[in-house]
Design an enzyme around this catalytic site. Sequence first.
Site: not given
Length: 380
Positions: A131, A72
């Site tokens: 997120e 990520d």
Amino acid sequence: MAEINLIDIRRHLHQIPELALHENQTHDYLLHIIGSFNQENVTISGIEALPTAILVRIQGSNPKRTIGYRTDIDALPIEEKTNLPFSSTHPGIMHACGHDVHMTVALGILHYFTEHQPKDNLVFFFQPAEESESGGRLAYEANAFSGTFKIDEFYGLHDNPSLPAGSIGCRMGTLFAGTTEINIDLTGKGGHAAYPQNANDMVVAAAQLINQVQTIISRSIDPIQSGVITLGKIEAGTIRNVIAGHARIEGTIRGLTQSMIELIDQRLKDICHGIELSYNCKVDLELNQGGYYPVENNSALTKDFIHFMKNNSDVDFIETKPAMTGEDFGYLLSQIPGTMFWLGVGDDSSLHTATLTPDESAIDKGVNAITSFLENRMKE
């Protein structure tokens, strides 16, 4: 093999944190680094529906499968307080979850295999929006993992400050819980505090709903299993002598399996319907899970991963407990078999805090452990 300085790369990434779906500077820097690697067996692609995503494919020498590795790339809206010389240059934004470490490890693994052609095909997915906004699900629904980028098994890590730097942690079953956001709006009728018979008080209705929700975990869930409901925010009323005609409750659900989350969802729906009938009001329930499914590790692949790490004398392997934190890699693992694991980064500060300072010695150890595992996996 051409050398790269992973510490310098990590520190540069740390200085340019960006929020979900806005990782433009990060995207460009990653492409710059990847472009400096040997390109002989490499194909680089984007995802039209997810412009800051990057897919990198390495052609295997004798492929029997395509192995995926995901990292990520987004950051958090947190003002950094580490006082590091390479602190964030973007006010109010910080890599407080260690995604700068995640990216750096991925680049180290990618660099190794551009210099040592793998036996199987490898696909590296540099994923935006972990997120928030469920970047993994967005990529999957955009058919990113099709054609030559079709992945047979997927791996990814998350850093863990509570584990020694460079250690590898994993477990069979669920590593991370799935999460669902709860929004509840109760609508009745406002009125004067002196005449409750002419109003329909949503403070009372909300209070009863909150009390009943607390029984879901204690009376509807197997006590051997785990689930959490937290109602963290409530808003109602404007002044002490006016009965509130509206109330809003916000919260979160956490569960270690998708079936657990769906059971909690249903019980919450039942309670909201009961409050509607009992208090003659309107209750609107919104449940938002997006791609934040439980990270349920594939049994066979994870058994193989743990066996390798336990028997590698260069790896400090730790069997970990499930965590109630969320991770959208869970959605990808619900579609493609794979394993998520921890990389210890030995820090006193927790994830999502302004003082998170991962031990950078974990980076090389992580790269070495994972490249060794992948090479071993390709022999099978």
